[in-house]
Design an enzyme around this catalytic site. Structure first.
Site, PDB file in Angstrom:
ATOM      1  N   HIS A 191      30.971  31.755  -7.728  1.00 28.63           N
ATOM      2  CA  HIS A 191      32.175  30.928  -7.571  1.00 28.63           C
ATOM      3  C   HIS A 191      33.320  31.724  -6.951  1.00 28.63           C
ATOM      4  O   HIS A 191      34.019  31.244  -6.061  1.00 28.63           O
ATOM      5  CB  HIS A 191      32.620  30.370  -8.929  1.00 28.63           C
ATOM      6  CG  HIS A 191      31.734  29.308  -9.475  1.00 28.63           C
ATOM      7  ND1 HIS A 191      31.429  28.167  -8.768  1.00 28.63           N
ATOM      8  CD2 HIS A 191      31.073  29.204 -10.656  1.00 28.63           C
ATOM      9  CE1 HIS A 191      30.624  27.411  -9.497  1.00 28.63           C
ATOM     10  NE2 HIS A 191      30.395  28.014 -10.636  1.00 28.63           N
ATOM     11  N   CYS A 504      24.269  20.480   7.596  1.00 36.49           N
ATOM     12  CA  CYS A 504      25.527  20.605   6.866  1.00 36.49           C
ATOM     13  C   CYS A 504      25.450  21.592   5.711  1.00 36.49           C
ATOM     14  O   CYS A 504      26.337  21.631   4.866  1.00 36.49           O
ATOM     15  CB  CYS A 504      25.994  19.243   6.364  1.00 36.49           C
ATOM     16  SG  CYS A 504      24.789  18.401   5.314  1.00 36.49           S
TER      17      CYS A 504
END
EC number: 2.7.3.9
Length: 572
Positions: A191, A504
């Site tokens: 993260h 993507c």
């Protein structure tokens, strides 16, 4: 004498500043202390929960503004933990039934949950354990009246050094003062690494021991280009890295000249560079970086951070805003992709041992059409405000696509009967994330208008390697020849039917992958907006013919290492 510490380059750039060590707060307490005022202790716990909610909501909203809705979603998960009765009730019961103090009740119960989740052979559940641990620490700090480190209070130029940065730490970084950071643990997909790239702050993770080797106030250099940390650099090293930093900034400034340029190879082949977004708040970055469209609009963020479904009207306004802002450029909207790593409290989804292979995305939408139909209606109504493409996620069979298309056509007819204008130029496509879908690309290509390859999931499903698991991270291989062959198969199937293929996933903006994807014939590269200009410059310096030759050789390789070596030899 200077010291060199090696780590993993997580975010580009060079930072030079004094070290600011994030010191862990003292959260010790008397575990055996019993309370007599049980109701008062329950109230104390409840107050800590509410204070944590207020704090996390502020952090979440700040993260959405600075980082975008997709990066802020981690805090939606944290807020869900604070609202989970299965966690909160046992803590309150322990205080009432055992006269436990609030701190003891909190840590005993959350430790049990963390232990259970960490013992599961499922990386999603292990991520839940990390969420509970982070939230528990925040609640405990309020119970004890101890302040957690707050990076937003830093008011001088520093490089942050810590064991790890929690998502809330990273979201609170003030770019004006925090020049970079370096941590003991973490990888490029952690993260903190993902958020550092969104903030464009140089970062190095996974150094293992930097907190033991750096003292508060040491001068350090973070070279996010190479993964090096230099502690107390010499005068010559300082001058060299100051020059390197200036070159980096000059290069970024030079890239801005490509904002309005075409993306075209040296032999005249055009490519389309699009951006991935989560909400309309992400639009300024899309426009600033010269995106030629939006290749992925993740609509699930409209549904998160709230206690009820968004209405058709709310969704319509959001889609309309994006379509109008893109001024006729293509906008590819992915229908709701909930489940797996994304939950909604108000849906009461069943817990699954392996949610990434379970009830999610198009599977959920086809089963719960009261969720699916309002979204399709909102999209259809918004279609007249721009160039709309719609794609369905996690499609595994042609029947799933046919059923989703039938529902959309049914709602289109309903809206026309209600007097709404609907565009007749909407393309319908699917995400290619499952190996079975790639294997049947020739079948799908006859019925869909386009493909969008979602490499993040395609890689982990093909190689059976959870991308969030450190233990099997060596198997998460974007350049593995098996992945390249699947990508080639999908592109060729679409082109044979006169259709187009985009990508993507993270791979679309990766500088090693771009030459290969160009050679394989990829039509649209959709990536983080901050990666677009760099990708444009790279493609504009490549020959499509040469990259086709490179790609043809790459798919015949046996290993990822061979592919990387091949690319490095071709593209120097």
């Amino acid at each position: 004498m200077s010291k060199l510490i090696k780590g993993i380059a997580a975010s580009d750039g060079v930072a030079i500043a004094k070290a600011y060590l994030l010191v862990e707060p003292d959260l010790t307490f008397d575990k055996n202390e019993k309370v007599t005022d049980v109701e008062g202790e329950v109230a104390k716990f409840n107050s800590a929960i509410e204070a944590s909610k207020v704090e996390l909501t502020k952090i979440r909203n700040n993260a959405e503004v600075q980082l975008g809705a997709d990066k802020a979603a981690i805090f939606d998960a944290h807020l869900l933990v604070l609202d989970d009765p299965e966690l909160i009730q046992p803590i309150q019961d322990k205080i009432k039934n055992e006269n436990a103090n609030a701190a003891t009740a909190l840590t005993d119960v959350t430790t049990q949950f963390v232990t259970i989740f960490e013992s599961m052979d499922n990386e999603y559940m292990k991520e839940r354990a990390a969420d509970i641990r982070d939230v528990s620490k925040r609640v405990l700090s309020h119970i004890l009246g101890v302040e957690l480190p707050n990076p937003s209070m830093i008011d001088e130029s520093v490089v942050i050094v810590g064991n790890d940065l929690t998502p809330s730490d990273t979201a609170q970084l003030n770019k004006e003062f925090v020049q970079g950071f370096a941590t003991n643990i973490g990888g490029r997909t952690s993260h903190s690494a993902i958020m550092s790239r969104s903030l464009e702050i140089p970062a190095i993770v996974g150094t293992k021991s930097i907190t033991q080797e750096v003292k508060q106030g040491d001068m350090i250099i973070v070279d996010g280009l190479n993964g090096d940390v230099i502690v107390n650099p010499t005068e010559d090293e300082l001058i060299a890295y100051q020059d390197k930093r200036e070159c980096y900034f000059a290069d970024k400034k030079e890239l801005q000249k490509l904002r309005d340029a075409d993306t075209v190879t040296v032999d005249g082949v055009h490519a389309e560079l699009a951006a991935n977004i989560g909400t309309p708040n992400d639009l300024p970055g899309v426009i600033e970086n010269g995106a030629q469209g939006i290749g992925l609009y993740r609509t699930e963020f409209l549904y998160m951070g709230r206690d009820q479904m968004p209405t058709e009207e709310e969704q319509f306004e959001a889609y309309k805003e994006v379509l109008e802002a893109m001024d006729g450029k293509r906008v590819v909207v992915r229908t709701l992709d909930i489940g797996g790593d994304k939950e909604l409290s108000y849906l009461n989804l069943p817990e699954e041992m392996n949610p990434f292979l379970g009830y999610r995305a198009i599977r959920l939408c086809l089963a719960q059409q009261d969720i699916f139909r309002p979204q399709l209606r909102a999209l259809l109504r918004a279609s007249v405000y721009g160039k709309l493409n719609i794609m369905f996620p996690m499609v595994a069979t042609i029947n799933e696509f046919r059923e989703a298309k039938a529902i959309l056509l049914e709602e289109k007819e309903n809206l026309k009967n209600e007097g709404h204008d609907i565009s007749d130029d909407i393309e319908l496509g699917i995400m290619v994330e499952i190996p079975a879908t790639a294997a049947l690309a020739d079948v799908f290509a006859k019925e869909v208008d386009f493909f969008s390859i979602g490499t993040n999931d395609l890689i982990q499903y093909t190689l059976a390697a959870d991308r969030m698991s450190e233990r099997v991270s060596y198997l998460y291989q974007p350049y593995n020849p098996s992945i390249l062959r699947l990508v080639k198969q999908v592109i060729e199937a679409s082109h044979k039917e006169g259709k187009w293929t985009g990508m993507c996933g993270e791979m679309a903006g990766d500088e090693t992958a771009i030459p290969l994807l160009l050679g394989l014939g990829l039509d649209e590269f959709s990536m983080s907006a901050t990666s677009i200009l760099k990708a444009r410059r790279q493609i504009n310096g490549l020959s499509k013919n040469e990259m086709t030759e490179l790609a043809n050789r790459a798919v015949d390789c046996a290993t990822q290492e061979e592919v990387i070596e091949l690319v490095n030899n071709y593209v120097k």
